[in-house]
Write an enzyme that holds these catalytic residues in place. Structure first.
Site, PDB file in Angstrom:
ATOM      1  N   ASP A 276      41.457  31.793 -38.986  1.00 56.02           N
ATOM      2  CA  ASP A 276      41.684  33.583 -39.172  1.00 56.02           C
ATOM      3  C   ASP A 276      43.233  33.936 -39.370  1.00 56.02           C
ATOM      4  O   ASP A 276      43.736  33.367 -38.020  1.00 56.02           O
ATOM      5  CB  ASP A 276      40.823  34.491 -38.489  1.00 56.02           C
ATOM      6  CG  ASP A 276      39.577  34.425 -38.883  1.00 56.02           C
ATOM      7  OD1 ASP A 276      39.174  33.761 -39.926  1.00 56.02           O
ATOM      8  OD2 ASP A 276      38.591  35.111 -38.538  1.00 56.02           O
TER       9      ASP A 276
ATOM     10  N   ASP B 278      31.407  31.799 -45.464  1.00 57.93           N
ATOM     11  CA  ASP B 278      31.958  31.435 -44.285  1.00 57.93           C
ATOM     12  C   ASP B 278      31.586  29.985 -43.813  1.00 57.93           C
ATOM     13  O   ASP B 278      30.546  29.529 -44.260  1.00 57.93           O
ATOM     14  CB  ASP B 278      31.944  32.634 -43.201  1.00 57.93           C
ATOM     15  CG  ASP B 278      33.289  32.590 -42.271  1.00 57.93           C
ATOM     16  OD1 ASP B 278      33.999  31.659 -42.171  1.00 57.93           O
ATOM     17  OD2 ASP B 278      33.249  33.575 -41.681  1.00 57.93           O
TER      18      ASP B 278
END
Ligand SMILES: *[C@@H]1O[C@H](CO)[C@@H](O)[C@H](O)[C@H]1NC(C)=O
Length: 410
Positions: free
Chosen positions: A222, A152
């Site tokens: 996201d 990430d």
């Protein structure tokens, strides 16, 4: 001026030391099929939930359909410290048998396991991350039997910020590129092949260097369980379809089937688009709550076969369905080849049932003479009728639904 020089020097230094190791080609040739904890549980994860998903793979026929990766997302470790050797420690309450205990059970089911870290000082939820600790973390993960790493992009130190233009005009050489290249290099130093998911949210033009660094790369922030997310990510993705092929996949983010209040038509479009664009398909829901119609969507053999085609790595791309057809954003008509023939996917982005039509001669790659069989990939049955290149094929399509066809010569 001094600051400018300092930044320039730091950037040149980082670039000179930046590894150029390519990602492993022992893994990641095809888009990953699996599941991930985040969309279903966020930080509320534990061994029981992960193993329940793994057992559901077997019980629901997902394993037989090709689903393989059971992936643990953020929040799996002790939050504020590493052990005395500098290793990340699994949370002993959530994972009493360690990640290795879960990994062994997942492997015993014939499946693979993924873990999560971050190319910054802390993960998005504030847990230990891997920038500066790449090698020790990869050695730890490999020791547990990890097969997949989602990496990430939170908590990036300010001296790693990207300059407006990367060195040599290549975003591979940007600070973002270098942060991820350090992980690619660390992964090359362990013998276990670990698939690398470059979770960089579409930043730093990642599609231009993703395949030099990892196996898939996120194209956006996201996902949410909404029709607007599905439409938005398709719009982003259609501009970058040329970078998708074996070992390199635009990641449209984890699946939301089973979450929120997506209609069954929207869930069909969600699944079809991820399959025909060859995005990783990582389910993101409590699998035990899916109904039989949803299970049928995610185990559709023909769409999965398109996604996982062993001979053709490229995705479906937009085409003009007939002369004079208007354009929409995102496009509604897509065509792509598989080992079986040509495929056409038709999406109704409108909010009412509509007839959608294409002329067979407009489908790229179809011969312009002869007769054709049109096969419905959702029902597994051939469509009634006889078709030639000059035929116009029409279908009534519900709001937000997607039709999927295989077209072969009769
Ligand atoms: C940022 O600072 C750290 C610690 O001083 C250093 O290791 C790293 O190389 C720097 N990053 C860049 C891009 O210069």
């Amino acid at each position: 001026m001094a600051t400018f020089l300092a930044i320039l020097t730091a950037t040149s230094l980082a670039l000179a030391q930046a590894p150029t190791t390519p990602p492993s080609h022992e893994t990641g040739r095809l888009p990953a099929l699996g599941w991930n904890t985040w969309n279903a549980y966020h930080c509320e994860i534990d061994e029981a939930k992960v193993l329940a998903a793994a057992h559901s793979f077997v019980e629901l026929g997902l394993k037989d359909a090709g689903y393989e990766y059971v992936n643990i997302d953020d929040c799996w470790s002790v939050k504020d410290s590493r052990d005395s050797s500098g290793r990340i420690v699994p949370d002993p309450t959530r994972f009493p048998n360690g990640i290795i205990g879960v990994a062994n059970e997942v492997h015993d089911l014939g499946l693979k396991i993924g873990i999560y870290s971050d190319a910054g000082t802390q993960t998005c939820a504030g847990y230990p991350a891997s920038l500066g600790n790449e090698l020790i973390d990869v050695q730890t993960f490999a020791g547990w039997g990890i097969d997949y790493l989602k990496y990430d992009n939170c908590n990036v130190p300010s001296n790693w910020t990207d300059a407006p233009n990367p060195p040599d005009g290549d975003w591979y050489n940007s600070n973002s590129g270098i942060r991820y290249r350090r992980m690619t290099d660390a992964l090359s130093k362990v013998s276990r092949p670990i698939q690398l998911d470059v979770c960089i949210w579409g930043q730093a033009q990642v599609w231009t260097w993703g395949a030099r660094t990892g196996h898939s790369w996120r194209m956006s922030g996201d996902a949410t369980p909404t029709w607007s997310y599905i439409i938005d990510i398709i719009k982003i993705n259609v501009d970058h379809l040329d970078t998708i092929d074996f070992f390199g996949h635009n990641d449209m983010d984890m699946m939301e089937i089973g979450n929120g209040d997506l209609t069954i038509q929207e869930e069909r479009t969600h699944f079809a688009a991820w399959a025909f664009f060859k995005s990783p398909i990582l389910l993101g829901t409590d699998l035990s709550q899916l109904n039989s119609e949803q299970v049928a969507i995610i185990t559709n053999k023909e769409l999965l076969a398109f996604s996982q085609d062993p001979n053709i790595g490229t995705p479906a791309k937009p085409f003009t369905p007939r002369s004079g057809a208007g354009t929409t954003s995102p496009p509604e008509f897509y065509a792509g080849a598989s080992s079986k023939g040509m495929h056409v996917f038709i999406m109704n982005i409108g909010s009412s049932t509509t007839t959608k039509s294409f002329r067979l001669s407009n489908v790229p790659g179809l011969s312009d003479s002869g007769r054709f069989i049109i096969h419905d990939m959702w029902t597994g049955a051939d469509v009634d009728g006889s078709f030639t290149a000059g035929s116009t094929f029409s279908v009534r399509l519900g709001a937000h639904d997607t039709a999927a066809y295989l077209i072969t010569e009769a």
